[in-house]
Write an enzyme that holds these catalytic residues in place. Structure first.
Site, mmCIF file in Angstrom:
data_model
loop_
_atom_site.group_PDB
_atom_site.id
_atom_site.type_symbol
_atom_site.label_atom_id
_atom_site.label_comp_id
_atom_site.label_asym_id
_atom_site.label_seq_id
_atom_site.Cartn_x
_atom_site.Cartn_y
_atom_site.Cartn_z
ATOM 1 N N ASN A 6 63.627 -6.461 5.166
ATOM 2 C CA ASN A 6 62.448 -6.968 4.965
ATOM 3 C C ASN A 6 61.955 -8.257 5.508
ATOM 4 O O ASN A 6 62.694 -9.188 5.381
ATOM 5 C CB ASN A 6 62.310 -7.572 3.370
ATOM 6 C CG ASN A 6 60.967 -7.965 3.041
ATOM 7 O OD1 ASN A 6 60.107 -7.961 3.783
ATOM 8 N ND2 ASN A 6 61.048 -8.649 1.947
ATOM 9 N N LYS A 8 59.487 -9.988 5.891
ATOM 10 C CA LYS A 8 58.704 -10.742 5.177
ATOM 11 C C LYS A 8 57.439 -11.294 6.143
ATOM 12 O O LYS A 8 57.168 -10.487 6.871
ATOM 13 C CB LYS A 8 59.446 -12.088 4.670
ATOM 14 C CG LYS A 8 60.513 -11.811 3.863
ATOM 15 C CD LYS A 8 61.066 -13.117 2.851
ATOM 16 C CE LYS A 8 62.496 -12.800 2.637
ATOM 17 N NZ LYS A 8 62.657 -13.276 1.183
ATOM 18 N N HIS A 76 57.665 -6.174 -4.664
ATOM 19 C CA HIS A 76 58.520 -7.586 -4.305
ATOM 20 C C HIS A 76 58.239 -8.978 -5.105
ATOM 21 O O HIS A 76 57.223 -9.286 -5.389
ATOM 22 C CB HIS A 76 58.433 -8.024 -2.822
ATOM 23 C CG HIS A 76 59.582 -8.614 -2.498
ATOM 24 N ND1 HIS A 76 59.554 -10.258 -2.351
ATOM 25 C CD2 HIS A 76 60.791 -8.435 -1.689
ATOM 26 C CE1 HIS A 76 60.692 -10.484 -1.955
ATOM 27 N NE2 HIS A 76 61.357 -9.537 -1.388
ATOM 28 N N GLU A 78 58.292 -11.901 -4.379
ATOM 29 C CA GLU A 78 57.167 -12.912 -3.748
ATOM 30 C C GLU A 78 55.961 -12.309 -3.941
ATOM 31 O O GLU A 78 54.888 -13.151 -4.151
ATOM 32 C CB GLU A 78 57.550 -12.990 -2.211
ATOM 33 C CG GLU A 78 58.739 -13.805 -1.986
ATOM 34 C CD GLU A 78 59.614 -13.518 -0.815
ATOM 35 O OE1 GLU A 78 58.883 -12.784 0.193
ATOM 36 O OE2 GLU A 78 60.953 -13.902 -0.686
ATOM 37 N N GLU A 142 66.778 -7.216 -7.199
ATOM 38 C CA GLU A 142 66.598 -8.334 -6.463
ATOM 39 C C GLU A 142 66.467 -9.627 -7.744
ATOM 40 O O GLU A 142 65.365 -9.869 -7.995
ATOM 41 C CB GLU A 142 65.325 -8.473 -5.702
ATOM 42 C CG GLU A 142 65.386 -7.172 -4.590
ATOM 43 C CD GLU A 142 64.699 -7.714 -3.303
ATOM 44 O OE1 GLU A 142 65.428 -7.801 -2.217
ATOM 45 O OE2 GLU A 142 63.572 -7.989 -3.284
ATOM 46 N N GLY A 148 66.279 -15.562 -0.939
ATOM 47 C CA GLY A 148 66.148 -16.635 -0.046
ATOM 48 C C GLY A 148 66.784 -17.945 -0.502
ATOM 49 O O GLY A 148 66.642 -18.906 -0.015
ATOM 50 N N SER A 178 69.929 -12.692 -0.771
ATOM 51 C CA SER A 178 70.684 -13.360 0.138
ATOM 52 C C SER A 178 72.146 -12.523 0.625
ATOM 53 O O SER A 178 73.044 -13.140 0.433
ATOM 54 C CB SER A 178 71.370 -14.763 -0.547
ATOM 55 O OG SER A 178 70.230 -15.501 -0.869
ATOM 56 N N GLY A 199 66.583 -9.718 3.455
ATOM 57 C CA GLY A 199 65.571 -10.195 3.757
ATOM 58 C C GLY A 199 66.166 -11.235 4.899
ATOM 59 O O GLY A 199 66.033 -10.637 6.369
ATOM 60 N N GLY A 200 66.336 -12.426 4.778
ATOM 61 C CA GLY A 200 66.762 -13.417 6.016
ATOM 62 C C GLY A 200 67.471 -12.905 7.078
ATOM 63 O O GLY A 200 67.366 -12.948 8.150
HETATM 64 C C1 PEP Z 1 64.074 -9.785 0.158
HETATM 65 O O1 PEP Z 1 63.311 -10.441 1.009
HETATM 66 O O2 PEP Z 1 64.221 -8.859 -0.455
HETATM 67 C C2 PEP Z 1 65.455 -10.597 0.192
HETATM 68 C C3 PEP Z 1 66.394 -10.326 -0.535
HETATM 69 O O3 PEP Z 1 65.588 -11.803 0.716
HETATM 70 P P1 PEP Z 1 66.782 -12.680 1.332
HETATM 71 O O4 PEP Z 1 67.687 -11.383 1.819
HETATM 72 O O5 PEP Z 1 66.475 -13.518 2.242
HETATM 73 O O6 PEP Z 1 67.332 -13.254 -0.083
#
Ligand code: PEP
Length: 220
Positions: A6, A8, A76, A78, A142, A148, A178, A199-200
């Protein structure tokens, strides 16, 4: 084992550098075409429930399909936190996407407060109660406190949550929060962890490729 990245609201890596990876990518709308063009399995990050209409800022399933996009994230955290997404709007988006022929990764998970109040199971059950099983529906557990933040659920916490999720809706469940090469190997060792939503760490080609390699090794 499925890995989905993802991006983002980041421009993300050069899609050509990811070509050949066995993974899903969820770039921002402006990069969907580039990802499709290099043959990546490309998902959007959101979709509206109507095929068209006066819904400024939204995008529909037929529009995504026309681009060559094959799936979408929905719900999600966010979106839920910052854009007023609710279980009801998540349900409408999921249903419309699946009906139109998109695959869906529906995201669920509890906040830190809810975990501390021992409400995790209730929250997951409530978020799942609006969804129905479908062969093209995957789930992503999640925990909001792990997204994040650099905090990752322990394999035991993830396994526990995934087991609850599957007891309600028997579909594969990705872990998200993460995820990085240093922690996914242990998570992939759990029987009910079916992949990761990253994500990141999906924004850096080598890191994302390393996670994909660990998933492939775990699947053997
Ligand atoms: C995500 O955006 O779904 C996510 C899990 O982000 P991160 O891996 O950065 O925590």
């Amino acid at each position: 084992m499925l890995i989905a990245g993802n991006w983002k609201m980041f421009r993300g890596p050069d899609p050509a550098e990811l070509a050949g990876l066995s993974a899903v990518v969820c770039p921002p709308f402006t990069r969907l075409r580039d990802c499709v063009d290099v043959g990546l399995t490309t998902y959007a990050q959101n979709v509206h429930w109507e095929p068209e209409g006066a819904y400024t800022g939204e995008i529909s399933a037929p529009m995504l399909l026309e681009l060559g996009v094959v799936g979408t994230l929905v719900g999600h955290s966010e979106r839920r936190q910052y854009f007023g997404e609710t279980d009801e709007t998540v349900a409408k988006r999921v249903r419309a996407a699946l009906d139109a022929g998109l695959r869906v990764i529906a995201c669920i998970g509890e906040t830190q407060e809810q975990r501390e109040a021992d409400e995790t199971e209730d929250v997951l059950r409530r978020q799942l109660s609006v969804l129905a099983p479908h062969p093209d529906l995957l789930l992503a557990y999640e925990p909001v406190w792990a997204i994040g933040t650099g905090l990752t659920a322990t394999p035991a916490i993830a396994e526990d949550a995934h087991r609850i999720v599957k007891s309600v809706l028997d579909r594969p469940v990705l872990y998200g929060g993460s995820a990085k090469p240093e922690n996914v190997e242990e998570l992939f060792g759990e029987p009910d962890v079916d992949g990761a939503l990253v994500g990141g760490a999906s924004l850096v080609v080598d890191t994302f490729a390393a996670i994909c390699a660990l998933a492939a090794a775990a699947a053997r």
